[in-house]
Design an enzyme around this catalytic site. Structure first.
Site, short mmCIF file in Angstrom:
data_model
loop_
_atom_site.label_atom_id
_atom_site.label_comp_id
_atom_site.label_asym_id
_atom_site.label_seq_id
_atom_site.Cartn_x
_atom_site.Cartn_y
_atom_site.Cartn_z
N GLU A 35 0.83 -1.33 0.17
CA GLU A 35 0.03 0.09 0.00
C GLU A 35 0.86 1.21 -0.13
O GLU A 35 1.74 1.18 0.98
CB GLU A 35 -0.88 -0.01 1.31
CG GLU A 35 -1.88 1.16 1.14
CD GLU A 35 -2.64 1.34 2.58
OE1 GLU A 35 -2.29 0.74 3.70
OE2 GLU A 35 -3.48 2.17 2.30
N ARG A 261 5.82 -12.92 9.22
CA ARG A 261 6.28 -11.57 8.93
C ARG A 261 7.69 -11.32 9.54
O ARG A 261 7.90 -12.15 10.59
CB ARG A 261 5.55 -10.39 9.49
CG ARG A 261 5.31 -10.34 10.75
CD ARG A 261 4.50 -8.92 10.97
NE ARG A 261 4.36 -7.81 10.20
CZ ARG A 261 3.56 -7.17 9.66
NH1 ARG A 261 2.23 -7.50 9.85
NH2 ARG A 261 3.82 -6.23 8.98
N LYS A 271 4.49 0.20 10.43
CA LYS A 271 4.46 1.57 9.43
C LYS A 271 4.13 2.83 10.26
O LYS A 271 4.71 3.84 10.21
CB LYS A 271 3.66 1.62 8.27
CG LYS A 271 4.08 0.79 7.09
CD LYS A 271 3.30 1.20 5.76
CE LYS A 271 3.71 0.18 4.93
NZ LYS A 271 2.72 0.12 3.72
#
Length: 564
Positions: A35, A261, A271
């Site tokens: 994104e 992850r 983020k």
RNA sequence: UGGGGCGUAGCCAAACGGCAAGGCAGCGGACUCUGGAUCCGCCAUCUGAAGGUUCGAAUCCUUCCGCCCCAGCCA
């Protein structure tokens, strides 16, 4: 470019089984779907290496797709940065650059199809009401009073949503699944919300935007993705991913596979947190060399080869894990060690006057640029004269037993030069600080092996006072003081390492470094690997960033009290 | 507490019923004009725990324990 992987993993096993079974006609198509709402970090690198690596190794392709369904958070700045980072990492999407926004029309058509099939409805509940009727982990939700609107009414309302007749938040389109599902994602999830926002790609053409769930699997299907690889937290979404695909029944059927992850010790990877560090000025930007972003690591001097190798070594599995920062550091050292020239740089200079060396004499000594294999990088000349500087840490007035550098009466070898002996110490009268050393040199020891029986404790680096260049050294350390800053009681920022950046303005480097260009890497012998800063280094005033320090067993001995 | 996952050394991780790889870290030692690099050696009688099945179990079964994710109109 990147090289084939050395290790298999459960995803490769799945793919190999699929190929063997002839699924998808034997094709492998993956995608990396960021994104554009922030910069890529090393966790993304794991995903990039995985997805592009799969395509590379199985003769398939990997798409770069921007998952841009939320104009509130996304920005074109990030698109360019992300593309640059993927390229820099060594991967190429070729023609296959896509945007979820490119599929808005198709998505809309499919939504209409679901409405017609009675599988989606327009809901007038507010966000709060939707939350309140979703139920809890243990109780089922309540059906929306709008759940059983007629197809006609739904079609009309949805068309008007798109036409901009309603304000933000007034209505949503929901999938009609099961408000009692134990999987909350299946309790009539939202497919579209109204947002009167300009989208970086579609401008003001849309005022309704699809949610992730309604965009992702469909985008995968449109692109013919065969294996849609994502992280573990999406596992609960897989039934929804599959449900949507069942409804639209596309010709290509992607399969979602989840992996763990990457977490790195002494770092944060979310983020939100990275954004906060940038926004609040705790770091100089997304490319601050202390950031785990690809832009930061690049500026820090990491090579893309090292990062790819790191992603290889950490492997891919399904267990939550936190990789040691030391593994990353070891990987860069290993990458840089065999290919970076050695030079001398004095970090905290201490003046040394060699009393028996002629006042005006300047000698040139030869030094190999790569001592482990001298022919490979040739030689350079180093000016040597009466006054030199050595590392302050390389002198101790009353040293412990195992200190084998300079101290009163003791000898050391000057790298590629003479053996000197310390004959005197000059101190600041006021502070008692050692400001200068008086030494003598042994003229027979230049580049000469020592006679039998004569042992010199150590070799230290130095620069000639008259020839050295002033330089700024930026010493970077881990950004946080604890292994898991995001998992502590307190806000993660309270664990920020106050000495994560030390700037040495008075460093002195050997004159050959006048030639150094931004991006050039060196090993400052006995200290660490450094890179000439890409942004701030100036021809007369070079700035070097510490990429990673050399392993320092002496420091370890000091720390554990093993010096006697 | 409902659902979905995951537990192999300090940190990653392989092993797919046949007798616990490898890497990082650590510890010894050799070598060295970088206390770097390199080289050699050591480092799980044991796989979260307890039972069971089997000639044989990290792998299969049962129960228990622990950790992670999910109640955004974020992704």
């Amino acid at each position: 470019m990147s090289e084939p992987t050395r290790f298999s993993n459960f995803i490769r096993q799945i793919i190999e089984a699929d190929i063997a079974a002839g699924k998808n006609g034997g094709r492998v198509v993956t995608r990396f779907p960021p994104e554009p709402n922030g910069y890529l970090h090393i966790g993304h690198a794991k995903s990039i290496c995985l997805n592009f690596g799969l395509a590379r190794d199985y003769g398939g392709r990997c798409h770069l797709r921007f998952d841009d369904t939320n104009p509130l958070k996304e920005d074109i700045e990030y698109i360019e940065a992300i593309k640059e980072d993927v390229c820099w990492l060594g991967f190429d999407w070729g023609e296959h650059l896509y945007h979820a926004a490119d599929y808005f029309d198709q998505l809309y058509e499919w939504a209409v199809k679901l409405i017609r099939a009675g599988k989606a409805y327009v809901c007038d509940l507010t966000a709060d009401q939707i939350r309140d009727t979703r139920g809890t982990l243990t109780e089922p939700g309540k059906e929306s009073p709008y759940r059983n609107r007629s197809v006609e009414e739904n079609l009309d309302l949805f068309r008007r949503m798109r036409a901009g007749e309603f304000p933000d938040g007034a209505r949503v389109l929901r999938a009609k699944i099961d408000m009692a599902s134990p999987n909350l994602n299946l309790r009539d999830p939202v497919m579209y919300r109204i947002r009167h926002e300009v989208h970086h790609r579609t401008g003001d053409r849309w005022c309704i935007y699809s949610t992730y769930d309604w965009a992702h699997g469909q985008s995968d299907a449109i692109e013919g993705i065969t294996h849609s690889i994502c992280t573990l937290e999406f596992e609960d979404h897989r039934p929804l991913y599959d449900w949507f695909l069942d409804q639209i029944d596309p010709p290509h059927r992607p399969r979602q596979i989840e992996f763990a992850r990457l977490n790195l010790s002494f770092a944060v990877m979310s983020k939100r947190m990275l954004n906060e560090l940038v926004r609040d000025g705790h770091v100089s930007g997304w490319d601050d060399p202390r950031m785990p972003t690809l832009a930061g690591l690049r500026r820090r001097g990491y090579t893309s080869e090292a990062i790819r190798e790191f992603c290889e070594r950490i492997r891919v599995a399904r267990a939550d894990s936190t990789v040691d920062m030391e593994l990353l550091e070891n990987t860069v050292r290993e990458d840089l060690n065999p290919r970076v020239p050695r030079v001398m740089a004095v970090h905290r200079p201490l003046k040394v006057v060699i009393e028996n060396y002629p006042e005006d004499r300047v000698e040139e000594v030869e030094a190999p640029n790569f001592p482990d294999d001298p022919p490979r990088m040739g030689l350079r000349k180093l000016p040597f004269c009466r006054v030199i500087y050595i590392e302050r840490d390389d002198f101790m007035e009353s040293p412990p037993k195992k200190f084998h550098r300079l101290s009163p009466g003791r000898e050391v070898r000057l790298r590629w030069s003479y053996v000197i002996q310390c004959t005197g110490v000059v101190k600041d009268e006021r502070t008692g600080e050692v400001v200068e050393l008086r030494c003598t040199y042994d003229p027979d020891t230049l580049n000469a092996p020592l006679p039998e029986g004569r042992k010199i404790g150590g070799t230290i680096h130095w620069v000639s006072a008259a020839h050295a260049l002033k330089a700024t050294l930026r010493l970077y350390d881990r950004l946080f003081t604890v292994p898991n800053p995001a998992g502590g009681e307190a806000d993660f920022k309270t664990y920020l390492n106050p000495s994560s950046l030390q700037v040495l303005q008075e460093a002195l480097v050997e004159p050959s470094l006048a030639e150094a260009r931004p991006g050039d890497r060196f090993q400052f012998e006995r200290k660490g690997f450094y890179v000439v800063d890409l942004k701030d280094s100036q021809p007369g005033m070079p700035v070097f960033n510490l990429i990673v320090p050399l392993r320092d067993t002496w420091a370890k001995m000091v720390k554990t009290g093993q010096t006697e």
